[in-house]
Design a protein around this motif. Structure first.
Motif, PDB file in Angstrom:
ATOM      1  N   VAL A   1       0.928  -1.183   0.103  1.00 49.52           N
ATOM      2  CA  VAL A   1      -0.029  -0.005   0.027  1.00 49.52           C
ATOM      3  C   VAL A   1       0.976   1.186  -0.093  1.00 49.52           C
ATOM      4  O   VAL A   1       1.704   1.516   0.859  1.00 49.52           O
ATOM      5  CB  VAL A   1      -0.808   0.007   1.218  1.00 49.52           C
ATOM      6  CG1 VAL A   1      -1.697   1.303   1.320  1.00 49.52           C
ATOM      7  CG2 VAL A   1      -2.046  -1.273   1.113  1.00 49.52           C
ATOM      8  N   PRO A   2       0.758   1.918  -0.967  1.00 50.11           N
ATOM      9  CA  PRO A   2       1.682   3.291  -1.144  1.00 50.11           C
ATOM     10  C   PRO A   2       1.065   4.352  -0.073  1.00 50.11           C
ATOM     11  O   PRO A   2      -0.219   4.552   0.288  1.00 50.11           O
ATOM     12  CB  PRO A   2       1.533   3.751  -2.360  1.00 50.11           C
ATOM     13  CG  PRO A   2       0.343   3.376  -2.914  1.00 50.11           C
ATOM     14  CD  PRO A   2       0.063   1.849  -2.237  1.00 50.11           C
ATOM     15  N   VAL A   3       1.999   5.131   0.503  1.00 48.93           N
ATOM     16  CA  VAL A   3       1.513   6.585   1.064  1.00 48.93           C
ATOM     17  C   VAL A   3       1.833   7.561   0.287  1.00 48.93           C
ATOM     18  O   VAL A   3       3.121   7.825  -0.036  1.00 48.93           O
ATOM     19  CB  VAL A   3       2.398   6.541   2.482  1.00 48.93           C
ATOM     20  CG1 VAL A   3       1.573   7.819   3.289  1.00 48.93           C
ATOM     21  CG2 VAL A   3       1.825   5.137   3.492  1.00 48.93           C
ATOM     22  N   LEU A   4       0.964   8.489  -0.092  1.00 50.45           N
ATOM     23  CA  LEU A   4       1.169   9.282  -1.100  1.00 50.45           C
ATOM     24  C   LEU A   4       0.604  10.679  -0.482  1.00 50.45           C
ATOM     25  O   LEU A   4      -0.235  10.891   0.283  1.00 50.45           O
ATOM     26  CB  LEU A   4       0.044   9.268  -2.091  1.00 50.45           C
ATOM     27  CG  LEU A   4       0.076   7.931  -3.115  1.00 50.45           C
ATOM     28  CD1 LEU A   4      -1.084   7.875  -3.958  1.00 50.45           C
ATOM     29  CD2 LEU A   4       1.342   7.994  -3.686  1.00 50.45           C
ATOM     30  N   VAL A   5       1.429  11.719  -0.557  1.00 46.65           N
ATOM     31  CA  VAL A   5       1.279  13.056  -0.070  1.00 46.65           C
ATOM     32  C   VAL A   5       0.923  14.053  -1.104  1.00 46.65           C
ATOM     33  O   VAL A   5       1.548  14.100  -2.077  1.00 46.65           O
ATOM     34  CB  VAL A   5       2.701  13.607   0.661  1.00 46.65           C
ATOM     35  CG1 VAL A   5       2.297  14.976   1.431  1.00 46.65           C
ATOM     36  CG2 VAL A   5       3.059  12.585   1.662  1.00 46.65           C
ATOM     37  N   ALA A   6      -0.632  14.425  -1.008  1.00 43.08           N
ATOM     38  CA  ALA A   6      -0.963  15.523  -1.892  1.00 43.08           C
ATOM     39  C   ALA A   6      -0.401  16.829  -1.322  1.00 43.08           C
ATOM     40  O   ALA A   6      -0.948  17.343  -0.313  1.00 43.08           O
ATOM     41  CB  ALA A   6      -2.203  15.562  -2.141  1.00 43.08           C
ATOM     42  N   TYR A   7       0.540  17.555  -1.919  1.00 39.47           N
ATOM     43  CA  TYR A   7       0.998  18.988  -1.604  1.00 39.47           C
ATOM     44  C   TYR A   7       1.269  19.942  -2.638  1.00 39.47           C
ATOM     45  O   TYR A   7       2.104  20.225  -3.219  1.00 39.47           O
ATOM     46  CB  TYR A   7       2.380  18.567  -0.962  1.00 39.47           C
ATOM     47  CG  TYR A   7       3.109  19.464  -0.116  1.00 39.47           C
ATOM     48  CD1 TYR A   7       2.485  19.936   1.048  1.00 39.47           C
ATOM     49  CD2 TYR A   7       4.294  20.173  -0.278  1.00 39.47           C
ATOM     50  CE1 TYR A   7       2.921  21.259   1.718  1.00 39.47           C
ATOM     51  CE2 TYR A   7       4.811  20.978   0.567  1.00 39.47           C
ATOM     52  CZ  TYR A   7       4.057  21.662   1.680  1.00 39.47           C
ATOM     53  OH  TYR A   7       4.427  22.567   2.344  1.00 39.47           O
ATOM     54  N   ASP A   8      -0.194  20.323  -2.911  1.00 37.83           N
ATOM     55  CA  ASP A   8       0.007  21.574  -3.967  1.00 37.83           C
ATOM     56  C   ASP A   8      -1.046  22.471  -4.020  1.00 37.83           C
ATOM     57  O   ASP A   8      -1.730  23.116  -4.717  1.00 37.83           O
ATOM     58  CB  ASP A   8      -0.307  20.614  -5.426  1.00 37.83           C
ATOM     59  CG  ASP A   8      -0.187  21.739  -6.617  1.00 37.83           C
ATOM     60  OD1 ASP A   8       0.735  22.326  -6.612  1.00 37.83           O
ATOM     61  OD2 ASP A   8      -1.175  21.508  -7.689  1.00 37.83           O
ATOM     62  N   ILE A   9      -1.536  22.454  -2.742  1.00 40.57           N
ATOM     63  CA  ILE A   9      -2.945  23.390  -2.038  1.00 40.57           C
ATOM     64  C   ILE A   9      -2.190  25.216  -2.574  1.00 40.57           C
ATOM     65  O   ILE A   9      -1.123  25.337  -2.372  1.00 40.57           O
ATOM     66  CB  ILE A   9      -3.076  23.511  -0.787  1.00 40.57           C
ATOM     67  CG1 ILE A   9      -4.518  23.824  -0.409  1.00 40.57           C
ATOM     68  CG2 ILE A   9      -2.066  24.155   0.101  1.00 40.57           C
ATOM     69  CD1 ILE A   9      -5.575  22.926  -0.769  1.00 40.57           C
ATOM     70  N   PRO A  10      -3.016  25.815  -3.187  1.00 46.48           N
ATOM     71  CA  PRO A  10      -2.782  27.134  -3.379  1.00 46.48           C
ATOM     72  C   PRO A  10      -2.319  27.808  -2.011  1.00 46.48           C
ATOM     73  O   PRO A  10      -2.748  27.593  -1.026  1.00 46.48           O
ATOM     74  CB  PRO A  10      -3.955  27.646  -3.853  1.00 46.48           C
ATOM     75  CG  PRO A  10      -4.846  26.711  -4.383  1.00 46.48           C
ATOM     76  CD  PRO A  10      -4.573  25.652  -3.632  1.00 46.48           C
ATOM     77  N   LEU A  11      -1.436  28.774  -2.325  1.00 42.30           N
ATOM     78  CA  LEU A  11      -0.891  29.441  -1.113  1.00 42.30           C
ATOM     79  C   LEU A  11      -0.172  28.708   0.055  1.00 42.30           C
ATOM     80  O   LEU A  11      -0.243  28.985   1.244  1.00 42.30           O
ATOM     81  CB  LEU A  11      -1.945  30.395  -0.322  1.00 42.30           C
ATOM     82  CG  LEU A  11      -2.732  31.358  -1.270  1.00 42.30           C
ATOM     83  CD1 LEU A  11      -3.946  32.204  -0.717  1.00 42.30           C
ATOM     84  CD2 LEU A  11      -1.647  32.596  -2.180  1.00 42.30           C
ATOM     85  N   ARG A  12       0.356  27.717  -0.741  1.00 39.82           N
ATOM     86  CA  ARG A  12       0.930  26.704   0.140  1.00 39.82           C
ATOM     87  C   ARG A  12       2.123  27.589   1.060  1.00 39.82           C
ATOM     88  O   ARG A  12       3.027  28.090   0.925  1.00 39.82           O
ATOM     89  CB  ARG A  12       1.785  25.525  -0.761  1.00 39.82           C
ATOM     90  CG  ARG A  12       2.317  24.468   0.231  1.00 39.82           C
ATOM     91  CD  ARG A  12       2.775  23.246  -0.933  1.00 39.82           C
ATOM     92  NE  ARG A  12       4.004  23.888  -1.610  1.00 39.82           N
ATOM     93  CZ  ARG A  12       4.223  23.365  -2.837  1.00 39.82           C
ATOM     94  NH1 ARG A  12       3.515  22.444  -3.402  1.00 39.82           N
ATOM     95  NH2 ARG A  12       5.491  23.770  -3.237  1.00 39.82           N
ATOM     96  N   ASP A  13       2.249  26.876   2.418  1.00 38.78           N
ATOM     97  CA  ASP A  13       3.108  27.256   3.386  1.00 38.78           C
ATOM     98  C   ASP A  13       3.146  28.675   3.738  1.00 38.78           C
ATOM     99  O   ASP A  13       4.170  29.203   3.760  1.00 38.78           O
ATOM    100  CB  ASP A  13       4.454  26.834   3.284  1.00 38.78           C
ATOM    101  CG  ASP A  13       5.555  26.795   4.239  1.00 38.78           C
ATOM    102  OD1 ASP A  13       5.084  26.611   5.423  1.00 38.78           O
ATOM    103  OD2 ASP A  13       6.742  26.861   4.139  1.00 38.78           O
TER     104      ASP A  13
END
Length: 437
Positions: free
Chosen positions: A112-124
């Motif tokens: 089972v892969p663990v995937l991180v979605a990290y593309d939200i606008p105004l990130r960080d």
């Protein structure tokens, strides 16, 4: 063991681990994971995907070729353990292909892969890891393509680290004067939960920050607003060093507070802000915040928070409590606590020194609400070019040298994290390769 024999063993082990496809071969020795249950809860025997071309695997090859066999073995040990795969940019078509590639590799390992979605606008908030999609509409197209690429297979999705604990309204006094940016953020998470949870084998976890950040009630209400009850749960401690037991306790409070404010007694519904926080004590109301001059996060006072929950929440039905996962990728030595005046801004979250890898990834945690301990943060990737509030550009913690940019591979840090692992790092190989063989 004689030095020559140890060197031969090192070469044998590294060669075996890093030979083309070998990690896939090792992992595929496991039985296929069971089918996804209706509530998307991870079975205790879940085997997580190990990427054969990880940064640590490539570093092991570099160290071996450079004449550093001991370091190569350390990196090979690290490379044998599953870490999350981060998806951080690209067009919808590109992220679709990236996710499909990972899913193909995971299928070959029966993992089972663990995937991180990290593309939200105004990130960080525009800091070290700034970036993200150009608009809410662009993000929703991106995440829809991400979800479609998973299809019917099993996957864990860590949905947008820092997106909820660090809302646009939290970025500064004038960062979101109308609230429109924060509303857009919540809408993006809603859309993502809808698309991802529609996939039958996908377990989605939303950002719950960490135990040294937002208060229990604040985090619970934000998660409620973001549709956490339509997902599998939330995640804690990504890229941070809070001890695992403290994360477990904080997460349990947040979960109970979500129940209290949604399914609890009628007088409590809608009142997550009434929940006692991790900063609560008889001498300080439950609105204490991290960094407050009077109220600091101090686990020695957490019995007061426990007492509040015992008195006001009791023991909610287990089936109604929200589950969570914890990132243990670098909390083996717990928090870094420098002297308060060491630097103008200690930036304790940023490339904290000498922390060490923590508990190994597993879905068999022994804690009822904790679905898994995971290596979410890529071990050995920098948080950014920290300056600790000094004039910079160097990081005084590392002798004034400039830390690599956020997300860049940092071999020295990777080796330190592996060497300082608690418990000590071992190979994740069935059948066991050991120096005595």
């Amino acid at each position: 063991m004689r030095a020559s024999r140890l060197r031969r063993w090192c070469l044998t082990v590294v060669g075996a681990v890093l030979a083309a496809g070998s990690l896939t071969g090792f992992a595929s020795a496991a039985v296929p994971p069971p089918a996804a249950p209706p509530n998307h809860t991870l079975p205790a025997n879940t085997r997580f995907y190990v990427a054969p071309d990880s940064d640590a695997a490539q570093q092991a090859v570099t160290d071996l070729r450079g004449g550093h066999p001991a370091d190569a073995v350390t990196m090979a040990k690290l490379a044998s353990w599953p870490e999350a795969i981060w998806l951080t940019d690209g067009t919808p078509a590109q992220v679709h292909q990236q996710v499909r590639t990972v899913m193909t590799g995971a299928r070959a390992q029966h993992a089972v892969p663990v995937l991180v979605a990290y593309d939200i606008p105004l990130r960080d908030c525009g800091q070290y890891s700034s970036g993200g999609a150009a608009s809410d509409a662009a993000y929703q197209q991106w995440i829809a393509a991400f979800a479609k690429a998973i299809g019917n297979a099993r996957a864990v999705v860590i949905l947008e680290p820092d997106a909820l604990a660090n809302l646009p309204q939290d970025c500064g006094a004038t960062s979101d004067p109308t609230g429109a940016l924060t509303a857009g953020r919540i809408a993006d998470i809603h859309a993502a939960v809808t698309d991802l949870e529609a996939q039958p084998g996908t377990s989605v976890y939303l950002d719950g920050g960490n135990s040294g950040w937002q208060s229990v009630g604040t985090m619970a209400q934000t998660l409620i607003d973001a549709d956490v009850q339509q997902s599998q749960g939330f995640f804690l401690n990504v890229s941070n060093t809070q001890p695992t037991d403290q994360s477990d306790e904080y997460g349990t409070w947040v979960s109970k507070c979500i129940w209290f404010a949604t399914d609890g007694p009628s007088w409590a519904v809608g009142n997550a802000d009434w929940c006692a926080s991790q900063y609560y004590s008889p001498a300080a109301p439950n609105d204490g915040l991290p960094g407050d001059a009077v109220v600091q996060t101090d686990p020695s006072t957490w019995h007061w928070t426990d007492a509040w929950f015992d008195q006001n929440v009791g023991t909610p039905p287990a089936a109604q409590l929200t589950h969570f996962v914890v990132d243990t990728s670098r909390n083996g030595q717990g928090n870094w606590t420098p002297a308060a005046t060491l630097y103008p801004d200690n930036q304790t979250w940023c490339n904290a020194p000498d922390r060490g890898v923590g508990l190994r990834p597993t879905a068999n945690t022994g804690v009822p609400l904790v679905d898994a301990y995971l290596y979410v943060k890529t071990i050995g990737q920098s948080d950014g070019s920290c300056t600790r509030g000094t004039a910079g550009p160097g990081d005084p913690v590392y002798g004034g040298t400039t830390d690599p940019a956020a997300g860049a591979w940092w071999p020295a840090q990777a080796l330190t994290l592996a060497d300082d692992a608690n418990p000590a790092l071992t190979f994740n190989l069935p059948g066991g390769l050991s120096p005595s063989r």
